[in-house]
Design an enzyme around this catalytic site. Structure first.
Site, short mmCIF file in Angstrom:
data_model
loop_
_atom_site.label_atom_id
_atom_site.label_comp_id
_atom_site.label_asym_id
_atom_site.label_seq_id
_atom_site.Cartn_x
_atom_site.Cartn_y
_atom_site.Cartn_z
N SER A 97 0.80 -1.22 0.00
CA SER A 97 0.00 0.00 0.00
C SER A 97 0.84 1.29 0.00
O SER A 97 1.60 1.53 -0.92
CB SER A 97 -0.94 -0.07 1.20
N GLU B 283 -12.81 5.92 6.36
CA GLU B 283 -11.85 6.37 7.36
C GLU B 283 -11.41 7.76 6.91
O GLU B 283 -11.40 8.06 5.71
CB GLU B 283 -10.63 5.44 7.41
N PRO C 119 -2.89 1.75 20.29
CA PRO C 119 -1.67 1.12 19.76
C PRO C 119 -1.85 0.93 18.26
O PRO C 119 -2.94 0.53 17.81
CB PRO C 119 -1.64 -0.23 20.48
C1 16G Z 1 -4.32 -0.50 7.81
C2 16G Z 1 -5.79 -0.50 7.53
C3 16G Z 1 -6.36 0.89 7.52
C4 16G Z 1 -6.02 1.62 8.81
C5 16G Z 1 -4.54 1.54 9.08
C6 16G Z 1 -4.26 2.04 10.47
C7 16G Z 1 -6.98 -1.96 6.01
C8 16G Z 1 -7.07 -2.47 4.62
N1 16G Z 1 -6.02 -1.10 6.22
O1 16G Z 1 -3.60 0.12 6.79
O2 16G Z 1 -7.74 0.80 7.37
O3 16G Z 1 -6.41 2.95 8.73
O4 16G Z 1 -4.12 0.18 9.03
O5 16G Z 1 -2.91 1.85 10.76
O6 16G Z 1 -7.74 -2.33 6.88
P1 16G Z 1 -2.39 1.93 12.25
O7 16G Z 1 -3.07 0.85 13.04
O8 16G Z 1 -0.91 1.77 12.12
O9 16G Z 1 -2.75 3.30 12.75
MG MG Z 2 -3.75 1.14 0.38
#
Ligand code: 16G
Ligand code: MG
Length: 546
Positions: free
Chosen positions: A67, A369, A498
């Site tokens: 991504s 989001e 977290p």
């Molecule tokens: C992942 C998630 C995204 C979320 C992000 C938060 C999917 C496909 N992707 O990239 O939705 O906003 O994690 O990251 O679910 P974090 O937990 O490091 O803040």
């Molecule tokens: Mg992506």
């Protein structure tokens, strides 16, 4: 398991080294890390995908992507027959398979999975997989092929696709929904887009898109070709021909840094969008009286929900419409939706799977989001209702028209997962109907100043949250400390959680001015440090493109 399959499997698996000292966790984004560490993981995800296919008696998807992460990373995730993320109950199984330390352990885990899930190992299996444009993708796809071959599974290697395209292909194959090939993806969405544009429109929709030097560039160019320049005039920037994937560009960079990406010169009166590296996120932006102005996932959700609400009113349909957000949604967006638009809003923990799941509780569920991941889900009941009214001769022209617009939205919007391409076109449709530019859209509500920070702590797993991550229940005393700080700030709000993708705790703060919310974020970050140990290091999210 057939001894010859087992032999091939173990021989194949033995070819790849387990990186020593690394424990892999199947998280919200599947497995993700530096690409050279992934060989064995990808081989084993092939095994898992075949077992999941046998278990569900359906086609399973596997996507190779990291991504918005840097170009030297890669990742792998499994897609359910419905086109959704892999069921949560299989996540620990994925983690176990990936971390098996010996072939004996691997065989034990596989056998346990087969018996626990009553998998008929003789059941045929099918896996569809694709990769983004990362240089490591080809090599990892070849490993996946070896694994699927060892498992004697049939498969389709779909080559280079965006993540949402792969989800869509898996969904359409399993639901026997057209299309059966990727060309059908483009024509279905392009046709719906063209039919949805208001007839009164004098020229094409015009937008400049930063494609993060990723897979979205080619896909968007292809989509624009299929649509035709009489309906869509798109300028593709950061198409990967010279720049580096996700470097100083893309939706994540733009959202976190609140500035235009490299490769884009902001011009007054123009509309811009940024996709992320695998094209499942989109945000918009424009120049607003000399400043950069972001139109993020919250703004997209509000725009789209208000359009659907108008169509439902016109068609006189009593269907439930709701918006799903996370704690990161700007407080102003929630107030706007609940207060002004009277649209119910639900809040769930971060991660697409949570939003997607909740959105299904509505007849029409809009979920986004703030970072730009999102889509609109239409229930079977809603789709039936749209079709019934659009062809009911006793209904007024106006009602029928609104119902057919809604029918077309179900074709335009990727029902499997959030899709930057389809979301981009959706926004263009709504703006065209409202005769709005970015300025009018931006004025619907004003974002409260906000700040994200990250704090390095010795062990982030010690932090536990509840109430959709808005309340921290462990370590003890931290939430009280946050509450005490927040009340001293006008419009103050803050939460900590977290990260699911990085070894940090994230801090989010809002307040009436940027300076005050920056201060609140810093004070909350200090409280995290105080409560979670001594080895610490805090940075604003913008310091690093996580
Ligand atoms: C992942 C998630 C995204 C979320 C992000 C938060 C999917 C496909 N992707 O990239 O939705 O906003 O994690 O990251 O679910 P974090 O937990 O490091 O803040
Ligand atoms: Mg992506």
């Amino acid at each position: 398991m057939d001894p010859s399959i087992l032999k091939a499997l173990l021989e194949g698996d033995a070819k790849y080294m387990s990186p020593t000292g690394t424990k892999f966790l199947y998280g919200t984004a599947g497995f993700r890390c530096k690409a050279p560490l992934l060989d064995k993981i990808v081989f084993r995800v092939g095994i898992l995908a075949v077992l999941r296919s046998k278990c569900t008696k359906a086609t399973i998807g596997v996507m190779l992507t990291a991504s918005h992460n840097p170009v030297e990373d890669n990742g792998v995730k499994v897609v359910e027959p419905s086109g959704e993320m892999m069921v949560a109950s299989w996540e620990p199984r994925a983690t176990a398979i990936a971390n098996a330390a010996s072939s004996d352990e691997l065989v034990d885990i596989i056998s346990q999975l087969i018996s626990e899930s009553s998998i008929d190992i003789k059941q045929p299996s099918h896996v569809m997989f694709a990769r983004d444009t990362r240089p490591s993708g080809d090599h990892l796809a070849a490993i996946l092929e070896q694994s699927l071959t060892a498992m004697q599974s049939s498969f389709d290697n779909l080559g280079v696709l965006t993540t949402p395209q792969l989800h869509y292909m898996v969904w359409s194959r399993n639901t026997h929904h057209p299309p059966s090939d990727i060309q059908g993806y483009y024509t279905t969405i392009a046709t719906a887009f063209k039919e949805l544009l208001p007839q009164s429109m004098s020229g094409p929709a015009v937008v400049t898109v930063d494609c993060a030097n990723g897979v979205g560039a080619g896909a968007l160019q292809k989509m624009a070709e299929v649509i035709g320049n009489n309906c869509l005039n798109v300028t593709v920037c950061n198409d990967g021909s010279s720049g580096i994937l996700n470097e100083k560009c893309g939706a994540d960079y733009v959202k976190l840094n609140q500035c235009a990406p490299d490769g884009v010169d902001l011009e007054t009166g123009k509309r811009y969008a940024s996709l992320d590296g695998d094209a499942d996120r989109v945000v918009f932006f424009f120049e607003d009286n000399g400043s950069f102005r972001l139109l993020d996932g919250d703004k997209i959700a509000s725009l789209v929900a208000s359009f659907i609400q108008e169509q439902l009113t016109q068609a006189d349909m009593k269907l439930t419409l709701g918006v799903v957000q996370t704690a990161y949604a700007n407080g102003s967006s929630t107030d706007y939706l609940c207060g002004k638009m009277k649209i119910p809003v639900a809040c769930v923990p971060t991660g697409v799977k949570h939003l997607h799941h909740k959105a299904k509780e509505f007849d029409i569920g809009v979920y986004f989001e703030a970072n730009g991941h999102g889509t609109v889900l239409f229930s079977e009941k809603a789709v039936k209702e749209f079709h019934r009214i659009s062809s009911d001769e006793s209904c007024s022209m106006e009602k029928k028209q609104a119902a057919s617009q809604l029918c077309r939205l179900t074709q335009l919007i990727n029902q499997a997962v959030g899709d930057a391409l389809s979301d981009l076109l959706l926004v263009e449709v709504v703006l065209a109907h409202k005769k709005w530019g970015c300025a009018e859209w931006s004025k619907t509500y004003t974002d409260l100043p906000n700040r994200q920070m990250k704090v390095k702590v010795p062990d982030r797993t010690l932090m536990k949250t509840t109430d959709a991550e808005r309340v921290c229940v462990s370590p003890a005393g931290l939430q009280e400390a946050i509450d005490t700080l927040v009340v001293t700030f006008a419009m103050g709000r803050s939460f900590v959680r977290p990260s699911g993708t990085e070894d940090v705790v994230r801090v989010y703060a809002e307040a009436d001015t940027q300076a005050r919310c920056d201060l609140l974020a810093c004070l909350v970050a200090d409280a995290v440090t105080e409560h979670m140990g001594d080895s610490v290091n805090k940075t604003t999210a913008a310091d690093e493109n996580h």
